[in-house]
Write a protein that holds these residues in place. Structure first.
Motif, short mmCIF file in Angstrom:
data_model
loop_
_atom_site.label_atom_id
_atom_site.label_comp_id
_atom_site.label_asym_id
_atom_site.label_seq_id
_atom_site.Cartn_x
_atom_site.Cartn_y
_atom_site.Cartn_z
N GLN A 127 74.38 78.15 47.22
CA GLN A 127 74.65 76.72 47.19
C GLN A 127 73.40 75.92 46.83
OE1 GLN A 127 75.05 75.05 51.24
NE2 GLN A 127 74.74 77.13 51.92
N PRO A 128 73.57 74.65 46.44
CA PRO A 128 72.43 73.75 46.22
C PRO A 128 71.91 73.25 47.56
CG PRO A 128 74.48 72.61 45.75
CD PRO A 128 74.84 74.04 46.07
N GLU A 129 71.14 74.10 48.25
CA GLU A 129 70.81 73.89 49.65
C GLU A 129 70.07 72.58 49.91
OE1 GLU A 129 70.67 75.05 53.71
OE2 GLU A 129 71.71 75.95 52.03
N ASP A 158 80.91 72.84 53.81
CA ASP A 158 81.42 74.19 53.50
C ASP A 158 81.76 74.25 52.01
OD1 ASP A 158 82.64 76.89 53.87
OD2 ASP A 158 82.51 76.28 55.97
N PHE A 159 82.05 75.46 51.55
CA PHE A 159 82.31 75.66 50.13
C PHE A 159 83.60 74.98 49.70
CE2 PHE A 159 79.86 79.72 50.92
CZ PHE A 159 78.72 79.29 50.27
N ALA A 160 83.58 74.45 48.50
CA ALA A 160 84.81 74.05 47.83
C ALA A 160 85.54 75.32 47.40
CB ALA A 160 84.48 73.17 46.63
N ALA A 182 77.73 69.85 43.51
CA ALA A 182 77.75 71.01 42.62
C ALA A 182 76.31 71.40 42.27
CB ALA A 182 78.52 70.67 41.34
N PRO A 183 76.08 72.67 41.94
CA PRO A 183 74.74 73.08 41.50
C PRO A 183 74.31 72.27 40.27
CG PRO A 183 76.15 74.98 41.91
CD PRO A 183 77.04 73.79 41.96
N GLU A 184 73.03 72.06 40.16
CA GLU A 184 72.52 71.33 39.00
C GLU A 184 72.71 72.15 37.74
OE1 GLU A 184 68.51 70.34 39.82
OE2 GLU A 184 68.99 68.97 41.48
N LEU A 207 77.62 77.88 44.19
CA LEU A 207 78.96 77.38 44.45
C LEU A 207 78.91 75.91 44.85
CD1 LEU A 207 80.36 80.35 46.57
CD2 LEU A 207 80.73 79.91 44.14
N ALA A 208 79.96 75.18 44.49
CA ALA A 208 80.06 73.78 44.90
C ALA A 208 80.31 73.70 46.40
CB ALA A 208 81.17 73.09 44.13
N VAL A 209 79.79 72.66 47.01
CA VAL A 209 79.91 72.44 48.44
C VAL A 209 80.57 71.09 48.67
CG1 VAL A 209 78.61 72.10 50.59
CG2 VAL A 209 77.88 73.84 48.95
N THR A 210 81.41 71.01 49.71
CA THR A 210 82.04 69.75 50.09
C THR A 210 81.52 69.33 51.46
OG1 THR A 210 84.04 70.38 48.89
CG2 THR A 210 84.23 68.55 50.42
N LEU A 211 81.26 68.04 51.61
CA LEU A 211 80.85 67.47 52.88
C LEU A 211 81.95 66.54 53.40
CD1 LEU A 211 77.17 66.37 52.10
CD2 LEU A 211 78.01 68.63 52.75
#
Length: 330
Positions: A131-133, A251-253, A294-296, A302-306
């Protein structure tokens, strides 16, 4: 009348009734039910198909797996509950099924626990790969910028990064995790950062050792996808939140990286927005914001949703354990 006849006809077979009894205990994959029922997967899949076509089950394909859960709302839910209430709890076949189900659940837990124990030393590397931490952490902090919290509780705290991240805003913080090795790493990390008001403890995040309405901030960071019943963690988060308290979930999309399930013990391959939002609302929370990260360009991951949700401040301190249990079973 036709609808009721279709429902009763679908249930009116021993294996299908056994399936309903099992799913009343929670979501299961088709392969897991095959193991519990001691029947071939094609045969079990046929029964599941008939139940789903009658509107009794929700079917959720995910990668190479297919998960099923009972419909609980409307007339269908009422009919299912009425039938299950009449089932003999001492029936020898059902008791045997429930024994096998308990074994399957133990195997799930052992698989996840073994993974966490072996992966703890490389946890940070895994997080960076997936993920794009840095961007996720920045967005989490921005979501509650300018706010201060009396007690922050982090569910599935891992190495303690979320405690460290929100330390400037929290007077006191506790992390909860089931892995002793993760807890040791978290304690070492918190010692290094001098977070004197922070601690971690071993506990089950689905049965937290906290009173109702005690936390100002609850975080669930990259944990839900490991859980067989992720909504149960949200239920516990809602229970321990004070009125006006905030829940942050990352968590992950949805994705299709089956390797994460096979190699890294992921139970779910991400979550659509509406699923987590619906769970929050089911337990009395109001979702204020949903954000996708989403990652740059040029980077893998992987894309992450908040999700940011709150327990309304005008609710009586009474989203109690009993009320929440009735909501998750009704």
């Amino acid at each position: 009348m036709d609808k009721i006849v279709d429902i009763v006809r679908a249930i009116g077979e021993p294996t299908r009734l056994r399936i309903l009894v099992l799913l009343a205990r929670g979501e299961l994959a088709a392969g897991e039910m095959s193991t519990v029922l001691n029947q071939s997967q094609p045969r079990v899949s046929r029964h599941l198909k008939l139940l789903a076509e009658a509107g009794l089950l929700e079917r959720r394909p995910e990668g190479a797996w297919v998960f099923f859960r009972l419909k609980t709302d409307g007339s269908v839910g009422r009919i299912i509950r009425a039938i299950l209430d009449e089932v003999d709890k001492d029936d020898s076949i059902l008791l045997r099924d429930l024994e096998r189900l308990a074994q399957v659940q133990v195997q799930r837990e052992e698989l996840a626990r073994a993974y966490f124990e072996t992966a703890a030393d490389e946890w940070h590397a895994l997080r960076r790969l997936h993920q794009p931490e840095a961007l996720v952490e920045a967005r989490l902090v921005e979501a509650v910028a300018g706010e201060n919290f009396g007690l922050h509780i982090d569910l599935g705290s891992g190495t303690g990064r979320m405690i460290e991240l929100f330390a400037p805003q929290a007077r006191r913080a506790e992390g909860v995790d089931s892995s002793r090795k993760m807890l040791a790493l978290a304690r070492a990390r918190l010692d290094d950062t001098g977070s004197g008001q922070a601690s971690v403890r071993q506990a089950d995040i689905l049965g937290l050792p906290y009173e109702d309405n005690c936390a100002d901030l609850v975080t669930i960071h990259q944990v839900l996808h490991y859980l067989p019943e992720p909504q149960a963690a949200i239920k516990e988060a809602a229970r321990i939140l004070k009125p006006g308290g905030t829940l942050l979930i990352a968590d992950f999309a949805p994705h299709a990286f089956e390797e994460l399930r096979q190699v890294h013990a992921h139970r779910r391959l991400g979550f659509p927005d509406h699923e987590v939002t619906n769970w929050c609302e089911q337990f009395g929370l109001v979702v204020d914001a949903v954000e996708h990260i989403a990652p740059e360009a040029g980077q893998s991951g992987l894309a992450v949703t908040l999700w940011k949700a709150q327990l309304p401040p005008n609710r009586p301190a009474a989203v109690t354990t009993k009320q929440l249990e009735s909501r998750i079973t009704s």
